[in-house]
Design an enzyme around this catalytic site. Structure first.
Site, PDB file in Angstrom:
ATOM      1  N   CYS A 165      12.559  25.261 -61.946  1.00  0.00           N
ATOM      2  CA  CYS A 165      12.541  24.470 -60.806  1.00  0.00           C
ATOM      3  C   CYS A 165      11.277  24.026 -61.278  1.00  0.00           C
ATOM      4  O   CYS A 165      11.088  22.697 -61.542  1.00  0.00           O
ATOM      5  CB  CYS A 165      12.375  26.158 -59.882  1.00  0.00           C
ATOM      6  SG  CYS A 165      11.441  27.243 -60.326  1.00  0.00           S
ATOM      7  N   ARG A 183      12.275  30.213 -59.210  1.00  0.00           N
ATOM      8  CA  ARG A 183      13.921  29.899 -58.128  1.00  0.00           C
ATOM      9  C   ARG A 183      14.882  29.609 -59.234  1.00  0.00           C
ATOM     10  O   ARG A 183      15.754  30.030 -59.314  1.00  0.00           O
ATOM     11  CB  ARG A 183      14.013  28.463 -57.468  1.00  0.00           C
ATOM     12  CG  ARG A 183      13.286  29.037 -55.756  1.00  0.00           C
ATOM     13  CD  ARG A 183      12.935  27.747 -54.806  1.00  0.00           C
ATOM     14  NE  ARG A 183      12.023  26.848 -55.458  1.00  0.00           N
ATOM     15  CZ  ARG A 183      11.777  25.228 -55.239  1.00  0.00           C
ATOM     16  NH1 ARG A 183      12.107  25.231 -54.482  1.00  0.00           N
ATOM     17  NH2 ARG A 183      10.162  24.905 -55.715  1.00  0.00           N
TER      18      ARG A 183
END
Length: 311
Positions: free
Chosen positions: A270, A275
């Site tokens: 990410c 994430r």
């Protein structure tokens, strides 16, 4: 004669009680029972609130609160110890949020009374991206008994479970990691496998970041790594608060349609790896055998002008 009958009743009652207690104990030891019913191939890494409640105070169990110290002090699961994500990450070569050096992570775990034999359950508020970042670190370090709490502290509260504001004491221990290099990708590995068709690069950012419309903080050149496919990490979660991880069938469909199938080696990234750690966890939950997290993620990749960026 009456004495014999009485004795028989007493022993029958004791035996029945013993069987009931044994059955209850056996049931309480089955981590992941609720997750198994939702179709995950690797359910033991997703704990329910009831499973955690059943085991609170059990020897060898450590509940890790991955939120900030302020959030922890405002209320936490009784007995939980605070391990903010920031305590095991560092800025390395200008890239924020990377896993801290091994000795620093070992020291942080040992200070919280964690050993290689501890069973760990990690939580944050609800979306679990902080908890999964800690999960990935522990998975990479070779810790075999580790899971994440479904719905986090938000669901724990909604279910009316007990909350404490007292700091939980822990006895410092010794922790010796056994890192698994198959769980991590560094920049050199990424360069070497960029054109490998057996590898799927999975970008967990928003579509706007992936397309380069929104660069994201610290990203030098907006866009994505060439050949990557995009599955926004929030698609792993239900929409209602507190957000929870979707069922196995729904998740499998999302990733299969993106071309991220279990026969491939999946590399998740990410902006800084937070994430992406959620996607890493979900793929592990689905039973994917070969998943790596690119720790430096797109902040590191985009900072090197010699590397290609697609839009």
């Amino acid at each position: 004669m009456l004495v014999r009958i009485w004795d028989r009743w007493v022993w029958t009652g004791i035996l029945a009680l013993g069987l009931l207690l044994s059955a209850a104990t056996a049931q309480a030891q089955c981590w992941g029972d609720e997750a198994k019913a939702k179709g995950y191939a690797n359910p033991s890494i997703l704990a329910s609130g009831q499973e955690v409640a059943d085991h609170l105070g059990e020897a060898g169990l450590v509940i890790l609160d991955a939120r900030s110290s302020d959030r922890y002090a405002a209320g936490h699961i009784p007995g939980a110890v605070n391990l903010p994500m920031a305590d095991i990450t560092r800025t390395i070569n200008g890239v924020p949020g990377m896993l801290a050096p091994l000795q620093d992570v070992e020291r942080a775990l040992a200070a919280r009374g964690i050993t290689r034999n501890s069973r760990l359950v990690i939580y944050d508020d609800s979306s679990a991206d902080q908890a999964t970042r800690v999960f990935w670190a522990l998975d990479f370090l070779g810790h075999s008994q580790v899971g994440v709490l479904q719905g986090g502290f938000g669901l724990w509260q909604r279910e009316g479970r007990p909350i404490s504001r007292d700091a939980s004491p822990s006895t410092p221990a010794g922790y010796a990691a056994a890192p698994d290099p198959a769980k991590i990708a560094d920049l050199a590995w990424m360069k070497a496998h960029l054109d490998n068709r057996a590898v799927v690069l999975l970008d967990s950012r928003s579509p706007e970041e992936f397309d380069g419309e929104v660069p994201g903080r610290d990203v030098k050149r907006p866009g994505h790594i060439p050949g990557a496919v995009n599955v926004d990490w929030v698609r792993n979660l239900t929409t209602a608060e507190p957000r929870q991880i979707k069922g196995g069938a729904d998740l499998a469909r999302i990733y299969r349609r993106a071309g991220a199938t279990p026969d491939k080696e999946i590399i998740v990234y990410c902006r800084t790896g937070v994430r992406a750690s959620h996607t890493y966890f979900v793929l592990r939950l689905l039973g994917y055998p070969k998943v790596r997290l690119y720790d430096g993620s797109f902040v590191e990749w985009s900072a090197d002008p010699s590397l290609p960026v697609a839009r």
